[in-house]
Scaffold this active site. Structure first.
Site, PDB file in Angstrom:
ATOM      1  N   CYS A   4     -29.420 -10.001   8.610  1.00  0.00           N
ATOM      2  CA  CYS A   4     -28.139 -10.401   8.015  1.00  0.00           C
ATOM      3  C   CYS A   4     -27.764  -8.983   8.042  1.00  0.00           C
ATOM      4  O   CYS A   4     -28.318  -8.006   8.368  1.00  0.00           O
ATOM      5  CB  CYS A   4     -27.993 -10.846   6.940  1.00  0.00           C
ATOM      6  SG  CYS A   4     -28.237 -12.445   6.462  1.00  0.00           S
ATOM      7  N   HIS A  52     -23.526  -9.696   3.473  1.00  0.00           N
ATOM      8  CA  HIS A  52     -23.540  -9.944   1.869  1.00  0.00           C
ATOM      9  C   HIS A  52     -24.097  -8.677   1.110  1.00  0.00           C
ATOM     10  O   HIS A  52     -24.624  -7.749   1.956  1.00  0.00           O
ATOM     11  CB  HIS A  52     -24.526 -11.282   1.668  1.00  0.00           C
ATOM     12  CG  HIS A  52     -25.957 -10.853   2.031  1.00  0.00           C
ATOM     13  ND1 HIS A  52     -26.850 -10.049   1.410  1.00  0.00           N
ATOM     14  CD2 HIS A  52     -26.643 -11.256   3.261  1.00  0.00           C
ATOM     15  CE1 HIS A  52     -28.024 -10.083   1.924  1.00  0.00           C
ATOM     16  NE2 HIS A  52     -27.953 -10.917   2.959  1.00  0.00           N
TER      17      HIS A  52
END
Length: 395
Positions: free
Chosen positions: A333, A315
């Protein structure tokens, strides 16, 4: 139901209903004493049977002459598929029947030198104690990446080997370019299919799940067939190297973008392994409470591509651009710049392959659709039938 004069014969053949009907004969003269006897047709289940098991085949046999039209239909006119034997004297259903349904069987036969016969019979299948409902992924008509598995999701657990084998036998994967693949039982309620290697680009796939009438367990019966169609898009493979803080995106083997990234910091290590893009969300809130650490962070993010069920995403992370390409500072992440993250989001299809290397934590099988986390040999062992299957040519 075909109309005709039908009488019940005085004897039964192997417990089946034997039905014969007199037909009109052409030609004239004589008293008919030289006519050949009318054919006898045996139908199983017997006429009037109730609580018939849905996986019991309907069998129609003629003692002479070839069978003509044979239909097995419910009150809504839905017909069961069947096949005529090579000699033309017997016919049987190919798949299971709907539970709690009344069926009418009609059969025509032209006897060898005898009178034409139309026979009929009616029976009712049992009402199941439990109904096996199902769903499938990908979505109907979806274009997916080369790593996408087929997921059959079941509403009730199938726990026995016999039940799982019955389910697998009811599944057919049709392909425009047939390749070898296999089913694997992820859990009692999920069985997945993957090809031996990644799907061929441009493959058209149709999945037919003939679950109606499948005995999946004690009192557990399939009640509905499903069909799914999808296509395979370009061969997108992204390789992320945690040691180099870099993601290399390829399309058909050609590098189309190199992105600076930042992965999980020590203690929050990202997963290493072969994953797929599971879903995409343009905007969402990353909340540490979903990973068991409430209050640690609650951050709005953009251009999110999910990699695991447990919450690993690629992201946009504008707050870490200074570390991207030089240090791993995330909570697990894969952080990218806003421009790179948006490009990757728009480039990616569900099922695209994402390979991560260089971290201390290994991807756990089942943390999302993870068919490539197992070797081909281990994948085949997860089939209840214990063998791979070759795709059926798409009709």
């Amino acid at each position: 139901m075909l109309k005709g004069r039908t009488v019940l014969a005085g004897t039964a053949i192997t417990g089946a209903a034997v039905l014969a009907a007199a037909g009109c004969s052409s030609g004239g003269g004589g008293d008919g004493g030289g006519d050949a006897p009318a054919a006898k047709v045996a139908i199983t289940p017997a006429n009037g049977s109730r609580d018939v098991a849905p996986d019991q085949p309907v069998v129609v046999k003629s003692d002479q002459g070839r069978l003509g039209a044979v239909t097995v239909a419910d009150p809504k006119g839905r017909r069961a598929e069947g096949r005529l034997a090579a000699d033309g004297r017997s016919w049987r259903t190919s798949w299971g029947l709907r539970p709690a349904t009344t069926y009418t069987v009609t059969a025509q036969v032209a006897a060898d030198g005898g009178k034409p016969v139309t026979s009929s019979s009616t029976f009712t299948t049992l009402t199941p104690a439990q109904r096996l409902e199902s769903g499938m992924s990908p979505l109907e008509g979806e274009k997916v990446g080369v790593g996408m598995p087929i997921q059959l999701l079941l509403g009730k657990p199938v726990t026995t080997k016999q039940g799982r084998q019955a389910v697998e036998r009811a599944l057919e994967v049709r392909m425009s370019e047939p390749v070898e693949g296999a089913w694997y039982w992820i859990s009692d309620k999920e069985v997945d299919f993957r090809p031996r290697d990644y799907w061929p680009v441009g493959q058209k796939v149709q999945v037919v799940a003939r679950l109606t009438g499948v005995r999946a367990g004690e009192g557990l019966w399939g009640v509905k067939d499903r069909t799914l169609n999808f296509t395979v898009g370009p061969r997108h493979v992204t390789r992320i190297d945690a040691g180099k803080y870099e993601a290399t995106v390829t399309d058909g083997g050609r590098t189309v973008r190199t992105m600076k990234v930042s992965l999980g910091k020590p203690g929050d290590d990202s997963y290493s392994g072969v994953m797929i893009a599971q879903e995409k969300q343009a905007a969402m809130v990353m909340d540490s409470s979903t990973t068991g650490n409430p209050g640690e962070y609650r951050t709005p993010t953009k251009w999110n591509v999910r990699m695991t069920y447990s919450g690993t995403f690629i992201h946009s992370a504008p707050w870490s651009t200074g570390s991207q390409g030089s240090a791993n500072v995330s909570h697990g992440c894969v952080n990218a710049s806003p421009a790179d993250a948006r490009w990757f989001y728009e480039f990616t299809n569900r099922g695209d392959v994402i390979e991560v290397t260089g971290t201390t934590r290994k991807l756990r099988f089942g943390n999302g659709p993870t068919p490539w986390a197992k070797s081909w040999q281990d994948w085949v062992k997860g089939s209840a039938l214990g063998a791979p299957v070759k795709g059926v040519p798409l009709r």
